[in-house]
Design a protein around this motif. Structure first.
Motif, mmCIF file in Angstrom:
data_model
loop_
_atom_site.group_PDB
_atom_site.id
_atom_site.type_symbol
_atom_site.label_atom_id
_atom_site.label_comp_id
_atom_site.label_asym_id
_atom_site.label_seq_id
_atom_site.Cartn_x
_atom_site.Cartn_y
_atom_site.Cartn_z
ATOM 1 N N SER A 82 27.691 18.695 -3.896
ATOM 2 C CA SER A 82 28.295 18.400 -5.188
ATOM 3 C C SER A 82 27.821 17.051 -5.716
ATOM 4 O O SER A 82 27.522 16.897 -6.908
ATOM 5 N N TYR A 83 27.755 16.069 -4.833
ATOM 6 C CA TYR A 83 27.291 14.735 -5.231
ATOM 7 C C TYR A 83 25.853 14.791 -5.736
ATOM 8 O O TYR A 83 25.534 14.236 -6.799
ATOM 9 N N TYR A 94 24.180 17.353 -6.885
ATOM 10 C CA TYR A 94 24.118 18.116 -8.135
ATOM 11 C C TYR A 94 24.534 17.247 -9.323
ATOM 12 O O TYR A 94 23.866 17.227 -10.368
ATOM 13 N N LYS A 95 25.622 16.519 -9.169
ATOM 14 C CA LYS A 95 26.118 15.680 -10.261
ATOM 15 C C LYS A 95 25.157 14.531 -10.555
ATOM 16 O O LYS A 95 24.957 14.162 -11.712
ATOM 17 N N LYS A 96 24.567 13.959 -9.498
ATOM 18 C CA LYS A 96 23.596 12.886 -9.689
ATOM 19 C C LYS A 96 22.379 13.380 -10.462
ATOM 20 O O LYS A 96 21.888 12.719 -11.388
ATOM 21 N N LEU A 97 21.881 14.543 -10.072
ATOM 22 C CA LEU A 97 20.723 15.111 -10.762
ATOM 23 C C LEU A 97 21.048 15.426 -12.216
ATOM 24 O O LEU A 97 20.226 15.246 -13.115
ATOM 25 N N HIS A 98 22.271 15.904 -12.434
ATOM 26 C CA HIS A 98 22.699 16.218 -13.808
ATOM 27 C C HIS A 98 22.739 14.952 -14.658
ATOM 28 O O HIS A 98 22.309 14.948 -15.819
ATOM 29 N N ILE A 99 23.252 13.858 -14.080
ATOM 30 C CA ILE A 99 23.317 12.590 -14.797
ATOM 31 C C ILE A 99 21.916 12.069 -15.107
ATOM 32 O O ILE A 99 21.610 11.624 -16.225
ATOM 33 N N SER A 128 19.192 13.785 -15.406
ATOM 34 C CA SER A 128 18.485 14.636 -16.371
ATOM 35 C C SER A 128 18.888 14.331 -17.811
ATOM 36 O O SER A 128 18.179 14.676 -18.747
ATOM 37 N N ARG A 129 20.026 13.672 -17.981
ATOM 38 C CA ARG A 129 20.502 13.343 -19.325
ATOM 39 C C ARG A 129 20.038 11.976 -19.789
ATOM 40 O O ARG A 129 20.268 11.599 -20.927
#
Length: 266
Positions: free
Chosen positions: A254-255, A257-262, A264-265
């Motif tokens: 989860s960590y 995934y959220k880091k990658l999402h951040i 990518s933005r």
């Protein structure tokens, strides 16, 4: 209502609007049988003004902690203060459906030799519209080891009723500031027996206020170490280790995934 004696325990830190909404929600059921204990974890906003107004009610007790200690310690202090045999945990940013709460406590009263009970918590975007359109089979499921949470579903602090004596005997509190509830669930099923009631009782309002915790790998590792430390203690060791390892892998994934999402933005 019924004559089952329950203390609703709410750990509280800031968020006056949530507190007032929850008070409006609970007012109709507060009585000699059902009281509300609010544990103020050193709020830094203007909460004291409103808390003073609430504690005038004989069915409401407000406890002020001497230092900020986290939600788990607050729940334990609230349970210790209770004069009732049962504790229902309810976070300040959640609400309950009163009829369902009545059904749930009546069900819990009839079941003897059970240490804890829990029900699903539903996400909503409007506190005035409590929908039950995702109801399932309404079957009752036994939970007598930590592994069973993985395939039957985890509790939520706002859908959990525990026997006070059991909760305090095993001191299910901890000083974590993130993931503290997963430690409590491990201890519940490691040392006790539970039942899952498959009807929605509580609701969490998704309002975009950003009250979630910060993203921290350190907090995740701290949680995992405590889970493993408890898991290797005698009693239901294998299922406890599976529980601890499952959550460790899930939280790391989860960590990332959220880091990658951040990223990518950016």
């Amino acid at each position: 209502m019924n004559d089952m004696k329950v203390s609703i325990v709410t750990p509280y830190y800031n968020g006056v609007n949530y507190l007032l909404r929850l008070h409006d929600n609970l007012k109709p059921i507060l009585s000699e049988e059902i009281d509300w204990i609010i544990v103020n974890d050193c709020s830094t906003d203007n909460s004291n003004e409103y808390l003073k107004k609430l504690e005038v009610d004989s069915e409401i007790t407000v406890i002020h902690l001497p230092k900020n200690s986290g939600p788990s310690i607050a729940r334990k202090v609230g349970a210790e203060k209770s004069t009732k045999e049962n504790i229902f945990f309810l976070d300040v940013d959640d609400i309950v459906d009163l009829e369902r709460f009545k059904e749930f406590t009546e069900f819990c009263k009839k079941e003897k030799n059970v240490d804890f009970f829990y029900a699903p918590l539903k996400l909503i975007d409007n506190p005035d519209v409590l929908k039950f359109d995702d109801e399932r089979s309404n079957k009752i499921e036994k939970v007598d080891n930590p592994y069973m949470f993985i395939h039957k579903g985890f509790p939520q602090p706002s859908s959990l009723l525990v026997r006070k004596d059991f909760y305090l005997k095993y001191d299910l509190s901890n000083d974590l500031r993130w993931g503290e509830d997963f430690v409590m669930y491990l201890c519940l099923a490691k040392y006790g027996k539970g039942l899952k009631w498959d009807k929605v009782v509580s609701f969490y309002l998704v309002d975009g206020s950003g009250r979630g915790s910060k993203l921290s790998l350190k907090l995740r590792f701290r949680l995992s170490l405590l889970l493993l430390k408890i898991a290797i203690k005698p009693k239901k060791m294998l299922s406890s280790l599976i529980y601890a390892l499952f959550l460790t892998l899930r939280h790391i994934a989860s960590y990332l995934y959220k880091k990658l999402h951040i990223m990518s933005r950016l």
